[in-house]
Design a protein around this motif. Sequence first.
Motif, mmCIF file in Angstrom:
data_model
loop_
_atom_site.group_PDB
_atom_site.id
_atom_site.type_symbol
_atom_site.label_atom_id
_atom_site.label_comp_id
_atom_site.label_asym_id
_atom_site.label_seq_id
_atom_site.Cartn_x
_atom_site.Cartn_y
_atom_site.Cartn_z
ATOM 1 N N HIS A 229 -6.212 -4.823 6.411
ATOM 2 C CA HIS A 229 -7.260 -5.100 7.362
ATOM 3 C C HIS A 229 -7.062 -6.354 8.271
ATOM 4 O O HIS A 229 -7.430 -6.627 9.298
ATOM 5 C CB HIS A 229 -8.749 -5.747 6.668
ATOM 6 N N ASN A 230 -5.805 -7.099 7.489
ATOM 7 C CA ASN A 230 -5.423 -8.319 8.039
ATOM 8 C C ASN A 230 -4.336 -8.116 9.302
ATOM 9 O O ASN A 230 -3.511 -7.630 9.054
ATOM 10 C CB ASN A 230 -4.757 -9.097 7.089
ATOM 11 N N ALA A 231 -4.806 -8.083 10.523
ATOM 12 C CA ALA A 231 -3.818 -7.891 11.564
ATOM 13 C C ALA A 231 -2.596 -8.443 11.794
ATOM 14 O O ALA A 231 -1.572 -7.783 12.365
ATOM 15 C CB ALA A 231 -4.597 -8.382 13.039
ATOM 16 N N ASP A 232 -2.312 -9.473 10.824
ATOM 17 C CA ASP A 232 -0.818 -9.896 10.549
ATOM 18 C C ASP A 232 0.182 -9.180 9.860
ATOM 19 O O ASP A 232 1.118 -9.222 9.938
ATOM 20 C CB ASP A 232 -0.989 -11.431 9.876
ATOM 21 N N THR A 233 -0.636 -8.322 8.884
ATOM 22 C CA THR A 233 0.086 -7.399 8.156
ATOM 23 C C THR A 233 -0.022 -6.108 8.290
ATOM 24 O O THR A 233 -0.812 -5.297 7.365
ATOM 25 C CB THR A 233 -0.182 -7.618 6.653
ATOM 26 N N ASN A 234 0.014 -5.616 9.402
ATOM 27 C CA ASN A 234 -0.272 -4.053 9.692
ATOM 28 C C ASN A 234 0.912 -3.346 9.085
ATOM 29 O O ASN A 234 1.705 -3.661 8.644
ATOM 30 C CB ASN A 234 -0.453 -3.658 11.197
ATOM 31 N N VAL A 235 0.751 -1.919 9.303
ATOM 32 C CA VAL A 235 1.474 -0.979 8.648
ATOM 33 C C VAL A 235 2.757 -0.988 9.234
ATOM 34 O O VAL A 235 3.939 -0.770 8.665
ATOM 35 C CB VAL A 235 0.695 0.584 8.840
ATOM 36 N N ARG A 236 2.901 -1.005 10.619
ATOM 37 C CA ARG A 236 4.174 -1.100 11.445
ATOM 38 C C ARG A 236 5.165 -2.330 10.740
ATOM 39 O O ARG A 236 6.157 -1.909 10.661
ATOM 40 C CB ARG A 236 3.900 -1.289 12.778
ATOM 41 N N ALA A 237 4.439 -3.447 10.718
ATOM 42 C CA ALA A 237 5.268 -4.623 10.161
ATOM 43 C C ALA A 237 5.671 -4.226 8.888
ATOM 44 O O ALA A 237 6.964 -4.584 8.281
ATOM 45 C CB ALA A 237 4.424 -5.686 10.321
ATOM 46 N N LEU A 238 4.981 -3.819 8.108
ATOM 47 C CA LEU A 238 5.320 -3.387 6.706
ATOM 48 C C LEU A 238 6.308 -2.241 6.626
ATOM 49 O O LEU A 238 7.331 -2.766 6.044
ATOM 50 C CB LEU A 238 4.146 -3.026 5.713
ATOM 51 N N LYS A 239 6.322 -1.229 7.325
ATOM 52 C CA LYS A 239 7.493 -0.500 7.397
ATOM 53 C C LYS A 239 8.847 -0.949 7.853
ATOM 54 O O LYS A 239 9.876 -0.579 7.511
ATOM 55 C CB LYS A 239 7.302 0.693 8.179
ATOM 56 N N ARG A 240 8.652 -1.662 8.973
ATOM 57 C CA ARG A 240 9.863 -2.504 9.519
ATOM 58 C C ARG A 240 10.474 -3.373 8.187
ATOM 59 O O ARG A 240 11.645 -3.374 8.166
ATOM 60 C CB ARG A 240 9.497 -3.419 10.797
#
Lengths: 253, 198
Positions: A229-240
């Motif tokens: 829900h936190n925009a700083d930790t979105n799915v895309r950033a996590l996968k990267r």
Amino acid sequence: MLSKRIIACLDVRDGQVVKGVHFEELRAAGDPAALAGRYNAEGIDELVILDITATIETRRARADTVRRVAAELFIPLAVGGGIHSEDDAAAAIDAGADKVSLNTAALADPGLITTLAARYGSQAVVVAIDAKREGDRFAVYARSGRVAADREAVEWAREAERRGAGEILLTSIDRDGTKAGFDCVLTAAVSSAVSIPVVASGGAGGLDDFVDVFTTGRADAALAASIFHNADTNVRALKRHLAAHGIPVRPWS
Amino acid sequence: MIALIDYGAGNLASVRKALGAIGADVMVPSAPADLADVRGIIVPGVGHFGATRALHGEWTDAILAVIGEGRPLLGICLGMQWLFEGSDEAPDCAGLGLLAGRCYRLRGNDVKVPHIGWNTIDIRRQGSIVAGVAPGTQFYFTHSFVAPVSGDTVASTEHGELFASVVERGQVAGVQFHPEKSGEAGLTVLRNFAELAR
């Protein structure tokens, strides 16, 4: 090579997502279908709707939510919370769920795992295990972590597999909501004991927690709710982040 | 009109929904005779190979007649495995036998079985069903049994060993993954089939 899955959990009460609404800027994202759509666009691999609705209209309300979320999504969708009978499971699957997650009901009647596996296939049956460290063992709890089930997590996971479960959704009660990281000892113990995939849950706080649970924790998938829900930790950033650490993920677009 | 065969192996809702999303006309035939006028057939399915026994007899005859007239067929997951001669999962249950080989259980060489999740397909030769699918694209799989790699294999996937994830022979195609659960890439595969069935 099989990717490690990132699963977002939508905790739904009365048709609204309840976790994460304290993030001021995301108040409008309380609609499960809207949030599911956003996660899907960010490259989430799977969704879980955990229904914690507490009304007598539960089954119908849950089916409505599932139908709305499933309408525009073409990725796997699991539904848990309040699946107590074959009829509850059938209602969720008819509404568009690919999998149902059993917790308290499976502990009360382990035969339900087999019944549902025979009717829908093992791939449709997830057994959710809520576990808490007690000395050097992991005690299983029912009723959202409130009642000790007098079972040990590794043994219960083995039994669930034997009875036809297709996956284990393993939540650490100790870590849930703490953002202190997944319980990698618990996850590795269960994952090593069964052949079916284990989804780790409870404690996700930062990107490195996911690296840990996929390496040390030997998890096949990891589930989180509020972190996404936190925009700083979105799915895309996590996968990267995971890809940079050599962990196979489904490419983000 | 595409016929979606319901033989009691899993629910058809998600395949039907995905076909609806790409604008394809779908019907679920209640009797083999209903296949007379369809433009193509999809055999979906999850679960045990023994469930394909429900297709033996009149259904098989009707499906073979449609294929014989050059109309396309797509088998999904269990529906793809059914195109082969049989499976170790139900040794006494014959498959359709259009593709040579038998399905067998993943050996689980240092990997978990069932194979559940997103995995890449390695496209070995051109196939109309995977036209427009970019290299490295992942699809959603959930299965324990697999079909062998052979001359009919368009794409293979690795999970402890190589297996056929996309097959094509003439207008008969099969995919081991679930296109209805594989996001945009999956819809591309279904669009390709709908195009063949026009």
